[in-house]
Design a protein around this motif. Sequence first.
Motif: not given
Length: 92
Positions: A5-12
């Motif tokens: 899955t694409a990383p969340s904004p928090e992960d980025k």
Amino acid sequence: MAKKTAPSPEDKFMRFERARIVGARAIIFGITAALYGEITLKDGRDIRFDAKNGVLTLKGKVKTPQQRQQAQRVAANIPEVAQVVNEIEIKR
């Protein structure tokens, strides 16, 4: 096989923040080793510095203009340093 899955904004954001902190630590470690190891900067321990977002600010006092310039040159050669702000004063 698990689907990625694409990383969340928090992960980025957290990855960016960790990279920023690691970069600042690398700058501080590099300038500490370089200044204290520089023969012409025997007063290197009188130089303080701060790193933020690739900008390294030098402060403190040295005995000669040549030492001030040498500190500037040493700082500019540290990996990850994009800009040096030299606020070092000459002792009178």
